[in-house]
Enzyme design. Structure first.
Site, PDB file in Angstrom:
ATOM      1  N   TYR A 169      44.149  28.480 -17.647  1.00  0.00           N
ATOM      2  CA  TYR A 169      43.819  29.167 -19.158  1.00  0.00           C
ATOM      3  C   TYR A 169      43.620  27.630 -19.994  1.00  0.00           C
ATOM      4  CZ  TYR A 169      48.752  27.806 -20.592  1.00  0.00           C
ATOM      5  OH  TYR A 169      49.834  27.419 -20.712  1.00  0.00           O
TER       6      TYR A 169
ATOM      7  N   LYS B  10      46.563  23.516 -15.509  1.00  0.00           N
ATOM      8  CA  LYS B  10      47.003  24.578 -16.289  1.00  0.00           C
ATOM      9  C   LYS B  10      46.820  26.042 -15.967  1.00  0.00           C
ATOM     10  CE  LYS B  10      46.791  24.999 -21.421  1.00  0.00           C
ATOM     11  NZ  LYS B  10      48.104  24.588 -21.550  1.00  0.00           N
TER      12      LYS B  10
ATOM     13  N   GLU C 274      58.338  17.318 -19.342  1.00  0.00           N
ATOM     14  CA  GLU C 274      57.472  17.713 -20.609  1.00  0.00           C
ATOM     15  C   GLU C 274      58.396  18.937 -20.918  1.00  0.00           C
ATOM     16  OE1 GLU C 274      53.617  19.124 -19.823  1.00  0.00           O
ATOM     17  OE2 GLU C 274      54.206  19.933 -17.590  1.00  0.00           O
TER      18      GLU C 274
ATOM     19  N   LEU D  51      51.333  18.443 -17.378  1.00  0.00           N
ATOM     20  CA  LEU D  51      50.048  18.827 -17.913  1.00  0.00           C
ATOM     21  C   LEU D  51      49.782  17.506 -18.371  1.00  0.00           C
ATOM     22  CD1 LEU D  51      47.899  21.073 -17.765  1.00  0.00           C
ATOM     23  CD2 LEU D  51      48.843  21.438 -20.201  1.00  0.00           C
TER      24      LEU D  51
HETATM   25  N1  PDD Z   1      50.645  24.570 -24.006  1.00  0.00           N
HETATM   26  N2  PDD Z   1      52.610  20.697 -21.165  1.00  0.00           N
HETATM   27  C1  PDD Z   1      52.565  22.293 -21.095  1.00  0.00           C
HETATM   28  C2  PDD Z   1      53.302  22.750 -19.946  1.00  0.00           C
HETATM   29  C3  PDD Z   1      51.673  22.823 -22.217  1.00  0.00           C
HETATM   30  O1  PDD Z   1      51.562  24.262 -21.701  1.00  0.00           O
HETATM   31  C4  PDD Z   1      51.033  22.416 -22.792  1.00  0.00           C
HETATM   32  C5  PDD Z   1      50.301  23.287 -23.683  1.00  0.00           C
HETATM   33  C6  PDD Z   1      51.192  21.093 -23.032  1.00  0.00           C
HETATM   34  C7  PDD Z   1      50.197  20.480 -24.219  1.00  0.00           C
HETATM   35  O2  PDD Z   1      48.865  20.433 -23.782  1.00  0.00           O
HETATM   36  P1  PDD Z   1      47.891  20.296 -25.157  1.00  0.00           P
HETATM   37  O3  PDD Z   1      48.096  19.129 -25.862  1.00  0.00           O
HETATM   38  O4  PDD Z   1      46.447  20.269 -24.263  1.00  0.00           O
HETATM   39  O5  PDD Z   1      48.057  21.449 -25.976  1.00  0.00           O
HETATM   40  C8  PDD Z   1      51.761  20.220 -22.205  1.00  0.00           C
HETATM   41  C9  PDD Z   1      49.732  25.291 -24.635  1.00  0.00           C
HETATM   42  C10 PDD Z   1      49.482  25.163 -26.006  1.00  0.00           C
HETATM   43  C11 PDD Z   1      50.220  27.069 -24.392  1.00  0.00           C
HETATM   44  O6  PDD Z   1      50.553  27.003 -23.443  1.00  0.00           O
HETATM   45  O7  PDD Z   1      50.390  27.722 -25.300  1.00  0.00           O
END
Ligand code: PDD
Length: 307
Positions: free
Chosen positions: A33, A147, A180, A205
């Site tokens: 996703y 992801k 993270e 991620l």
């Molecule tokens: N989550 N790490 C994890 C485990 C994440 O699920 C996300 C983002 C990030 C940050 O990635 P980005 O800057 O590309 O949003 C880091 C999204 C927002 C979610 O699952 O809703």
């Protein structure tokens, strides 16, 4: 106005937008996703999100559901049809529908869902006064760089944070290092004053926001060091922060109930955060301007960008 979502080739009223009970996403979490931010009706960092989607799909040998050009059109159309100005786009691609068996089906075609909704930006209190995080053991699998929609450990971690009145849970690996957050990347300002975030690899991620901040810092000559840091180091850090599509960048003012920072900044947003938050906001504003003002085709471009 009723919401419209895109499911496998059709724009449908949200309440009628359904997937098959034998979709492998439903049965095996066999899918990936993306979540993208929408500001002023524009999708922020669309291309890096589509690049990461391609990487996630390739890592799992799931075919792209359509060309990138077609996907851009669908995403913008969904934002447009839902009249979203400030919010998010959610996009999910699974391996598709097949009789349940663990091994990949021979003839399934990937299934795709795109939704969009309004969502407020982080509150002024989160932006100015900061947020709290708790920590938990990182019990996830070995490919957190993909992801994947398989998010149960992240869900449990975030639930525990929410129950504790915290914004996020930071995940700690077996060496005592921060990987993270449950849905965000983790940052600190170390004892030397360097802005630190864990290096890319299978343990985390690669956030699109993380990459944007690394770039913005480079351009502004703010030093960023990509390396592991321990929970112990984070607890003693000058500052801490989280980044994600939905948070942008927010200051972390307490970890496991311990105030972060020193002197007058203890438990408050620190100077490095106050320096980089405007850098990120400027980057978003510039992206919106660029999307609206390509030569004289502003209106056309605006329409194409889904405004
Ligand atoms: N989550 N790490 C994890 C485990 C994440 O699920 C996300 C983002 C990030 C940050 O990635 P980005 O800057 O590309 O949003 C880091 C999204 C927002 C979610 O699952 O809703």
């Amino acid at each position: 106005m009723s919401r419209i979502s895109y499911v496998n080739g059709e724009y449908a009223p949200h309440q009628d937008a359904v997937v098959h009970i034998e979709d492998r996403g439903y049965q095996f979490a066999d899918g990936v996703y993306e979540v993208m931010a929408v500001r002023d009706g524009f999708i922020i960092d669309l291309e890096p999100h589509l690049d990461r989607l391609d990487r996630s799909l390739a890592a799992l040998s799931i075919a792209a559901p359509m060309s990138r050009g077609a996907l851009r059109i669908v995403i913008r159309e969904v934002v447009h049809r839902n009249l979203v100005r400030t919010g998010i786009v959610y996009m999910q691609v699974t391996r598709g529908v097949a009789k349940r068996a663990h091994a990949f089906p021979k003839d399934a075609s990937p299934a795709i869902v795109v939704t969009s909704r309004s969502m407020a930006s982080p509150s002024a209190s989160a932006v100015n006064d900061g947020v709290k995080v708790i920590t938990m053991p990182d019990i996830r699998w070995g490919r957190c760089d993909i992801k994947s929609i398989s998010l149960l450990p992240n869900v449990l971690a975030r639930q525990q944070a929410t129950a504790a009145g915290a914004y996020e849970a930071w995940l700690i690996d077996s060496a005592g290092d921060v990987t993270e957050g449950s849905a965000s990347n983790a940052w600190i300002v170390d004892a030397k004053g360097d802005l630190v975030t864990r290096h890319l690899g299978p343990a985390l991620l690669g956030g699109v926001t993380r990459a944007a901040i690394v770039d913005a810092c480079k351009a502004a000559k703010v030093k960023v060091v990509e390396r592991t840091f321990s929970l112990k180091e984070a607890l003693a850090a000058r500052e801490a922060m989280v980044t994600s599509t939905t948070s942008f960048v927010l200051p972390v003012v307490a970890i496991d109930g311990k105030a972060i920072g020193r002197g007058a900044d203890k438990g408050k947003a620190g100077p490095v955060y106050r320096q980089i938050r405007p850098l990120y906001e400027a980057r978003v504003a510039a992206a919106i301007r660029a999307a609206t003002s390509v030569a004289s085709g502003g209106a056309l471009q605006k329409a194409a960008a889904g405004a």
